[in-house]
Every structure is written in C-alpha cells, then in structure tokens.
Design a protein around this motif. Structure first.
Motif, PDB file in Angstrom:
ATOM      1  N   CYS A 122       1.943  -5.812 -13.926  1.00 24.62           N
ATOM      2  CA  CYS A 122       0.620  -5.765 -14.553  1.00 24.62           C
ATOM      3  C   CYS A 122      -0.244  -4.620 -14.036  1.00 24.62           C
ATOM      4  CB  CYS A 122      -0.102  -7.094 -14.367  1.00 24.62           C
ATOM      5  SG  CYS A 122      -0.979  -7.265 -12.794  1.00 24.62           S
ATOM      6  N   ARG A 123       0.152  -3.989 -12.949  1.00 26.13           N
ATOM      7  CA  ARG A 123      -0.703  -2.959 -12.341  1.00 26.13           C
ATOM      8  C   ARG A 123      -1.018  -1.806 -13.293  1.00 26.13           C
ATOM      9  NH1 ARG A 123      -3.281  -4.056  -7.329  1.00 26.13           N
ATOM     10  NH2 ARG A 123      -2.284  -6.008  -6.655  1.00 26.13           N
ATOM     11  N   PRO A 124      -0.061  -1.258 -14.024  1.00 21.30           N
ATOM     12  CA  PRO A 124      -0.423  -0.175 -14.950  1.00 21.30           C
ATOM     13  C   PRO A 124      -1.462  -0.611 -15.985  1.00 21.30           C
ATOM     14  CG  PRO A 124       1.942  -0.252 -14.633  1.00 21.30           C
ATOM     15  CD  PRO A 124       1.393  -1.496 -14.027  1.00 21.30           C
ATOM     16  N   ILE A 125      -1.365  -1.854 -16.447  1.00 18.26           N
ATOM     17  CA  ILE A 125      -2.325  -2.352 -17.442  1.00 18.26           C
ATOM     18  C   ILE A 125      -3.682  -2.586 -16.799  1.00 18.26           C
ATOM     19  CG2 ILE A 125      -2.804  -4.278 -19.015  1.00 18.26           C
ATOM     20  CD1 ILE A 125       0.199  -4.566 -19.396  1.00 18.26           C
TER      21      ILE A 125
ATOM     22  N   LEU B 117      -0.865  -7.230   3.193  1.00 20.80           N
ATOM     23  CA  LEU B 117      -1.277  -5.996   3.874  1.00 20.80           C
ATOM     24  C   LEU B 117      -0.775  -4.730   3.179  1.00 20.80           C
ATOM     25  CD1 LEU B 117      -0.737  -6.972   7.637  1.00 20.80           C
ATOM     26  CD2 LEU B 117      -2.804  -7.169   6.244  1.00 20.80           C
ATOM     27  N   GLU B 118      -0.164  -4.877   2.036  1.00 14.39           N
ATOM     28  CA  GLU B 118       0.409  -3.714   1.342  1.00 14.39           C
ATOM     29  C   GLU B 118      -0.649  -2.651   1.058  1.00 14.39           C
ATOM     30  OE1 GLU B 118       3.229  -2.743  -2.547  1.00 14.39           O
ATOM     31  OE2 GLU B 118       2.155  -4.649  -2.410  1.00 14.39           O
ATOM     32  N   ALA B 119      -0.301  -1.412   1.422  1.00 12.81           N
ATOM     33  CA  ALA B 119      -1.133  -0.230   1.143  1.00 12.81           C
ATOM     34  C   ALA B 119      -2.535  -0.337   1.719  1.00 12.81           C
ATOM     35  CB  ALA B 119      -1.204   0.015  -0.369  1.00 12.81           C
ATOM     36  N   ASN B 120      -2.694  -1.064   2.803  1.00 11.83           N
ATOM     37  CA  ASN B 120      -4.020  -1.211   3.424  1.00 11.83           C
ATOM     38  C   ASN B 120      -4.167  -0.404   4.709  1.00 11.83           C
ATOM     39  OD1 ASN B 120      -5.401  -2.886   1.624  1.00 11.83           O
ATOM     40  ND2 ASN B 120      -4.374  -4.715   2.413  1.00 11.83           N
ATOM     41  N   TRP B 121      -3.129   0.306   5.107  1.00  4.20           N
ATOM     42  CA  TRP B 121      -3.218   1.113   6.334  1.00  4.20           C
ATOM     43  C   TRP B 121      -4.188   2.263   6.123  1.00  4.20           C
ATOM     44  CZ3 TRP B 121      -1.851   6.241   7.509  1.00  4.20           C
ATOM     45  CH2 TRP B 121      -1.760   6.542   8.873  1.00  4.20           C
ATOM     46  N   TYR B 122      -5.035   2.493   7.119  1.00  4.61           N
ATOM     47  CA  TYR B 122      -6.016   3.573   6.993  1.00  4.61           C
ATOM     48  C   TYR B 122      -6.007   4.421   8.259  1.00  4.61           C
ATOM     49  CZ  TYR B 122     -10.413   6.095   6.449  1.00  4.61           C
ATOM     50  OH  TYR B 122     -11.355   7.093   6.359  1.00  4.61           O
ATOM     51  N   GLU B 123      -5.145   5.402   8.291  1.00  7.15           N
ATOM     52  CA  GLU B 123      -5.085   6.388   9.372  1.00  7.15           C
ATOM     53  C   GLU B 123      -4.898   5.756  10.749  1.00  7.15           C
ATOM     54  OE1 GLU B 123      -8.524   8.829   9.092  1.00  7.15           O
ATOM     55  OE2 GLU B 123      -7.999   9.639   7.122  1.00  7.15           O
TER      56      GLU B 123
ATOM     57  N   PRO C 264      11.211  -5.708  -4.482  1.00  7.84           N
ATOM     58  CA  PRO C 264      11.147  -4.512  -5.333  1.00  7.84           C
ATOM     59  C   PRO C 264       9.710  -4.222  -5.765  1.00  7.84           C
ATOM     60  CG  PRO C 264      12.919  -5.967  -6.031  1.00  7.84           C
ATOM     61  CD  PRO C 264      12.143  -6.726  -5.015  1.00  7.84           C
ATOM     62  N   GLY C 265       9.371  -2.936  -5.759  1.00  2.00           N
ATOM     63  CA  GLY C 265       8.026  -2.538  -6.140  1.00  2.00           C
ATOM     64  C   GLY C 265       7.060  -2.418  -4.980  1.00  2.00           C
TER      65      GLY C 265
ATOM     66  N   CYS D 259       4.653   6.671   0.688  1.00  9.71           N
ATOM     67  CA  CYS D 259       3.822   5.609   0.112  1.00  9.71           C
ATOM     68  C   CYS D 259       2.972   6.107  -1.062  1.00  9.71           C
ATOM     69  CB  CYS D 259       2.936   4.991   1.191  1.00  9.71           C
ATOM     70  SG  CYS D 259       1.926   3.608   0.613  1.00  9.71           S
ATOM     71  N   PRO D 260       2.296   7.251  -0.978  1.00 10.83           N
ATOM     72  CA  PRO D 260       1.502   7.715  -2.125  1.00 10.83           C
ATOM     73  C   PRO D 260       2.352   7.939  -3.375  1.00 10.83           C
ATOM     74  CG  PRO D 260       0.861   8.877  -0.123  1.00 10.83           C
ATOM     75  CD  PRO D 260       2.097   8.117   0.205  1.00 10.83           C
ATOM     76  N   GLU D 261       3.540   8.479  -3.205  1.00 14.29           N
ATOM     77  CA  GLU D 261       4.415   8.710  -4.360  1.00 14.29           C
ATOM     78  C   GLU D 261       4.831   7.392  -5.004  1.00 14.29           C
ATOM     79  OE1 GLU D 261       7.694  11.064  -3.110  1.00 14.29           O
ATOM     80  OE2 GLU D 261       6.461  12.741  -2.412  1.00 14.29           O
ATOM     81  N   LYS D 262       5.166   6.411  -4.191  1.00  8.49           N
ATOM     82  CA  LYS D 262       5.550   5.114  -4.730  1.00  8.49           C
ATOM     83  C   LYS D 262       4.375   4.448  -5.447  1.00  8.49           C
ATOM     84  CE  LYS D 262       9.250   3.900  -1.474  1.00  8.49           C
ATOM     85  NZ  LYS D 262       9.696   2.925  -0.445  1.00  8.49           N
ATOM     86  N   ASP D 263       3.195   4.619  -4.903  1.00  7.61           N
ATOM     87  CA  ASP D 263       2.016   4.024  -5.531  1.00  7.61           C
ATOM     88  C   ASP D 263       1.739   4.675  -6.890  1.00  7.61           C
ATOM     89  OD1 ASP D 263      -0.236   2.106  -5.086  1.00  7.61           O
ATOM     90  OD2 ASP D 263      -1.436   3.921  -5.346  1.00  7.61           O
ATOM     91  N   ASP D 264       1.870   5.995  -6.962  1.00  9.98           N
ATOM     92  CA  ASP D 264       1.677   6.693  -8.239  1.00  9.98           C
ATOM     93  C   ASP D 264       2.718   6.252  -9.266  1.00  9.98           C
ATOM     94  OD1 ASP D 264      -0.448   8.052  -7.152  1.00  9.98           O
ATOM     95  OD2 ASP D 264       0.729   9.852  -6.652  1.00  9.98           O
ATOM     96  N   ALA D 265       3.954   6.099  -8.831  1.00 12.06           N
ATOM     97  CA  ALA D 265       5.022   5.673  -9.744  1.00 12.06           C
ATOM     98  C   ALA D 265       4.785   4.260 -10.253  1.00 12.06           C
ATOM     99  CB  ALA D 265       6.366   5.765  -9.038  1.00 12.06           C
ATOM    100  N   LEU D 266       4.221   3.416  -9.407  1.00  6.33           N
ATOM    101  CA  LEU D 266       3.936   2.033  -9.824  1.00  6.33           C
ATOM    102  C   LEU D 266       2.951   2.002 -10.988  1.00  6.33           C
ATOM    103  CD1 LEU D 266       4.039  -1.082  -9.334  1.00  6.33           C
ATOM    104  CD2 LEU D 266       2.151  -0.753  -7.717  1.00  6.33           C
TER     105      LEU D 266
END
Length: 211
Positions: A84-87, A138-144, A170-171, A181-188
């Motif tokens: 559902c993320r793309p939508i 915690l997915e994609a919540n890391w900040y530096e 998966p995903g 991680c940024p590339e995977k997020d863009d692809a999602l």
C-alpha cells in the motif's frame, strides 16, 4: 527327733557368689549391646543427615511458544503494508484509497504492538517473533546514530535474528544505517501498489457513514 532350732530353707535364699557374678556379667553384656545399637543408630542418622538430597531435575527448554498465528498475522499485515505504500504517497487526503492505505498501515502497527505486549518468550520461535515485530517498528528510523536507545535496540534485534536464523521479511528497507537503505526505500514507493479488499470495504463504509 527334729531339732526345732534348726533353720528351714526359705524360698528367698541368697544367691551364691557364682550366681551373682554370672548376673553381673549378663547385665554388662546387655548394656554393651544397647550402647552399641545406640551408637549405630546415631551414626546412621548422622550419615543420612550429611548426605545431600537428590536434586530435582531442572525444567527443560521450551520447544515452542506456540505463537505461529501471530507470525502469520504479522507477515500478512506487513506484506499489505508494503503493497500500500506507493498508493499512500500518491492518494488524495480524503480519498477512499488514502483512507484504505491508512487502515492497512494502522493494522500492521497494531499487530506489532500486540506481539510486543505478549509475555516474554521462552523459546527461540517466540524470541524471533518479538525481534521481527520490533524490527518493523524501528524500520527506517535510524538518524545518523544520534539516538543511543535506538542503536541499542537495533543491535539487539540484529543479534536475535542472527542467532535464531530468522530473515527479515520481504520489502524491509533496513533500519536506516545500511548503505542501500535509501535505494530500497525509493524502490518500495516506486513499485506498483495495491490495496486489500477488506481495507477498501472499510474505507467505503466509513465514507458512507460520514456522508
């Protein structure tokens, strides 16, 4: 003629010296036997008290926490969330699609919360389930690397998944510290999205109630 002054023998005649000696010997033998028996009883009691009691067997490891239904629900909810993320990123704010996407993402969060609220696991499968739910939270919540608590949780999750041999679903784009991680997020978000029928039905029903 019988002499009247002569003493007649009585029933209580005094024992002879030999009889008295034999009696004393018998008493001494009996006392020695009682003393020996008492010593043996005391010794047996002391030995029994000194011997350690047999240790009770420790409970064996638990084979399973029997939470496979939670795992199935988590993986289903997460797969729907990914789809559902793309939508969700393109849908209008008050649209049926946007409302349905929000329902999907909320369900995934609710399943994670439900799993993390369970009693502590006692088996590897329960431990892996908790780690998966925590990873999704915690997915994609890391900040530096500035959040020490997040870093500690991320390291622990990775360790548990590695020890239990559990792959991320998966995903999963990563925690945020991975180079790709940024590339995977863009692809999602660039993929073809979809919404489950239950979410569309609930969004349409809610829209009709608000009309």
């Amino acid at each position: 003629m019988r002499n009247p002054l002569k003493r007649l023998p009585t029933a209580d005649a005094k024992p002879t010296l030999r009889e008295r000696f034999a009696s004393m010997k018998a008493k001494a033998a009996g006392l020695a036997a009682e003393t020996s028996q008492g010593r043996r009883t005391m010794l047996a009691g002391s030995v029994a008290a000194a011997m350690p009691l047999p240790a009770l067997p420790a409970p064996g490891p638990v084979a399973s926490d029997r939470r496979s239904d939670y795992l199935a629900r988590l993986l289903t909810a997460y797969a729907e969330d990914r789809a559902c993320r793309p939508i969700s990123s393109e849908a209008a704010l008050a649209s049926i699609e946007g409302a349905a996407a929000n329902l999907v993402m909320r369900r995934c969060c609710d399943v994670c919360d439900e799993i993390l609220a369970l009693p502590p696991p006692k088996a590897p499968d329960g431990l892996a389930l908790a780690a998966l739910a925590a990873a999704i939270e915690l997915e994609a919540n890391w900040y530096e690397g500035k959040d020490r608590q997040f870093n500690a949780g991320m390291v622990l999750i990775r360790a548990v998944l590695a020890i239990t041999g559990t792959p991320l679903p998966p995903g999963f784009v990563g925690f945020g510290d991975e180079p790709d991680c940024p590339e995977k997020d863009d692809a999602l978000f660039a993929a073809q999205g979809s919404l489950p029928a239950w979410a569309i039905a609930e969004a349409e029903a809610a829209a009709e109630d608000d009309a």
